[in-house]
Design an enzyme around this catalytic site. Sequence first.
Site, PDB file in Angstrom:
ATOM      1  N   GLU A  61     -53.324 -10.583  14.011  1.00 15.66           N
ATOM      2  CA  GLU A  61     -52.949 -11.991  14.009  1.00 15.66           C
ATOM      3  C   GLU A  61     -52.690 -12.475  15.434  1.00 15.66           C
ATOM      4  OE1 GLU A  61     -49.862 -14.859  11.491  1.00 15.66           O
ATOM      5  OE2 GLU A  61     -49.515 -12.703  11.598  1.00 15.66           O
ATOM      6  N   LYS A 130     -53.875 -20.646   8.345  1.00 11.89           N
ATOM      7  CA  LYS A 130     -52.900 -19.916   7.530  1.00 11.89           C
ATOM      8  C   LYS A 130     -52.162 -20.882   6.617  1.00 11.89           C
ATOM      9  CE  LYS A 130     -49.296 -16.360   8.161  1.00 11.89           C
ATOM     10  NZ  LYS A 130     -48.542 -15.577   9.165  1.00 11.89           N
ATOM     11  N   CYS A 206     -51.449 -12.139   7.191  1.00  6.42           N
ATOM     12  CA  CYS A 206     -50.097 -11.585   7.210  1.00  6.42           C
ATOM     13  C   CYS A 206     -49.232 -12.011   6.029  1.00  6.42           C
ATOM     14  CB  CYS A 206     -49.421 -11.950   8.530  1.00  6.42           C
ATOM     15  SG  CYS A 206     -47.956 -10.932   8.880  1.00  6.42           S
ATOM     16  N   SER A 396     -23.004  10.216  28.451  1.00  5.75           N
ATOM     17  CA  SER A 396     -21.621  10.639  28.237  1.00  5.75           C
ATOM     18  C   SER A 396     -21.513  11.963  27.503  1.00  5.75           C
ATOM     19  CB  SER A 396     -20.876   9.573  27.426  1.00  5.75           C
ATOM     20  OG  SER A 396     -21.381   9.523  26.098  1.00  5.75           O
TER      21      SER A 396
END
Length: 806
Positions: A61, A130, A206, A396
């Site tokens: 896309e 779309k 999509c 750490s």
Amino acid sequence: MSSSQPQPQPQSHSHSRPKLMTVATCQLNQWAMDFEGNWKRILQSCVIAKQKGATYRLGPELEICGYGAEDHFYESDTLQHCWESLVTLLQQGASDDLLCDFGMPVLHQGCRYNCRILCFNRRLLLIRPKTSMADGGNYRESRYFTAYPTTTNNNNNTTTNHNNNQTFLLPSLVNDTLQTNQRECPFGIGYVESVMDGIRVGCESCEELWTPQATHIDLALAGVEIIGNGSGSHHELRKLETRITLLQHATSKCGGIYLYANGRGCDGSRQYYDGCSMICVNGTVVAQAPQFDLHDVCVLTATINVDHVTSYRASIPSLGVQMAQSTQSNSKQLLKLSSHDLRLASTQTTLTLTVTPMLDQIRYHTPEEECCLGPACWLWDYLRRSGASGFLLPLSGGADSSSVATIVGTMCRLVVEAVYDKNTNDKNTNDNDNSNDNDDSTQQIIDDVQRICHQTSDWPVPTCPKELANYILHTVYMGTDNSSLATESRALRLAQDIGAHHLTLKMDVMVAAVLSVFSLVTGHMPRFTSQGGTMAQDVALQNIQARLRMVTAYLFAQLLPWVRGRTGFLLVLGSSNVDEGLRGYMTKYDCSSADLNPIGAISKVDLKQMLLHCAQYYPVLQEIAGAPPTAELRPQEITHDGDTTTTTETDAATMEHSQLDEDEMGMTYEELGWFGRLRKLHRCGPVSMYTTLVSASGGDSIWTRLKPTVVAQKVQRFFYYYAINRHKMCTLTPSYHAEGYSPDDNRFDLRQFLYNPKWERQFNVMNELAEQDDVQYNHKHNNNNNNDADDADAVVEDEEEHSKKE
């Protein structure tokens, strides 16, 4: 008696051959607004598709400009550059003898659409807009694009089919450059049909796959055999299974060949597009691309028999009825573009062309693998595209910073495996779908490594990940008198296992210098509560240690390349997890403030599982995962016969620190995970969160042992600290998006940052419900099984929160 008439001779019959066709889908590591790099990667995918014999190629896309262009979509320059790139692709022969499905934005009749562009032999066959925008979570498509309507509302509250037969006037650039005498193109929802072989190709985009009325249904009922879905789907833990299920269902009900193309990589933001492009035939997956990989271009191909689609559909009577019923309506709604020079079926026979079989097994990664591989690939893209020379990590020895170090170590391992083609993390089971077989993508990785390490083009990439890590990862243990030898030892051993350039320093002189300035100006010297100071003094002393670490980290990030005789700069990595951000259990502008945070949207529970998984590479991670989380910002306290004393003895320093995160927070990390998921994923406010937890307090739930009033107290404690610390989310370091309940205020979790922390209405309602529920709870247990609940009540009832960072 013999007949004088000639006997009939057997006739030869010409049988039509199967419609065999090779299709290609791809995943590209595009970069938003990198038009030059983007079109070159697209062209490379088209070349590879042709080399593999494909006649149809599907791309992700918005691949031409990059999916993550966001507000750049508003700019007319973006649209113009997209047309320039498309023309360049056609001019370079990308669509010569190859039906190409490209993704780019198009401005049509005053509306900006997210479109698919179907091209063949340098001509545009169809511009397909779309119809459904993705607007949940990180997605904001309706901010930039208009959803193309499929129906029109009339004044009498009825709907009619939208005028789908529209024409788009092409920019003059198209005809002037290509000289094809094409000045317009069909615009709308439709499909392309090859007159030569009758194969039809449609597309959706999509989000349309995820909708109840998915567009592939109408296409299938219209007889379209091949449907391509160009997608921009980012990674999220445990999301892939849902995606694959949708792809399989898309063709199991209606039959057909479904191609899925996705982006891959970091295109400039917090998301990592995780590829995993696929090809499904009649509900089964026949090809699957890697989900986590470093190559820029990946082309996935499969050879299919289109006749199998026809046979499959004809075998389902109910499907045949619906196809017959929809023929008339679909002929009015869908554009049908017939091409006389388009041939999709192969001219080869089954003797020379083999149909791709179903995958033996679909590849799913475990959550702990996803936690490691996704951020590692994201960091690699950010590192190589930012121009930096490596990373600096304050290490750490705790679980969070060790997780970040492990991710960088994994990144180095992936780089070495990609260069020397020995990646075993994401191999596919079909021979023909191992698509990273082009030298250009591998050479790009080599070039990136040489640039990052400041080496010449003839310098070989190290074959050992530890050697590469020594160039890239720099770790610093920043201890004080409050730190233990246990964490210092873990940090050193992990850095050595990974291969990082490691330093150890004590920060007490810096802390003392700042406090001396304060004392000089005010005449006062703050003390910890264990030394007679107030809580405000205690918190201030903890915060100054934490914030000096951030300043020190950036100093070392700027100067360590110079110290090591190199040039460039280092990116500072943060290491706060999603639960700490959600609870606000962090110091503003401490080591959580950095350039990047690969674990900022991953829970502590998932991180510990990742550490245990990666202990096969770095054994010390087993010990780190089992150690209790601690900030080590207060003096160590040891209890002798019930008396608590502060100690600085060496033997005490080797013990686990007495300052424990979960004790200070008043809740466990597991409980925080529950709160986070309910708040975001289940959309719960304080009251509904309480009622949900009470109703979930059965079976193996961690809430089983708690009375309703205790559950209410924990929920109220969470929302109180969430409210007073929400402002910290506004300064969160950009983090890899991995979890659906991320509190990232910048783009994902949009809420106010100034709250009334009393939540008066919500807490009053909750308390009333909890008192009523307690009566039922006690009655149910006959006051005999309340020991655990009473113990939990005693823990939280009169507990004063001594957070190190509020």
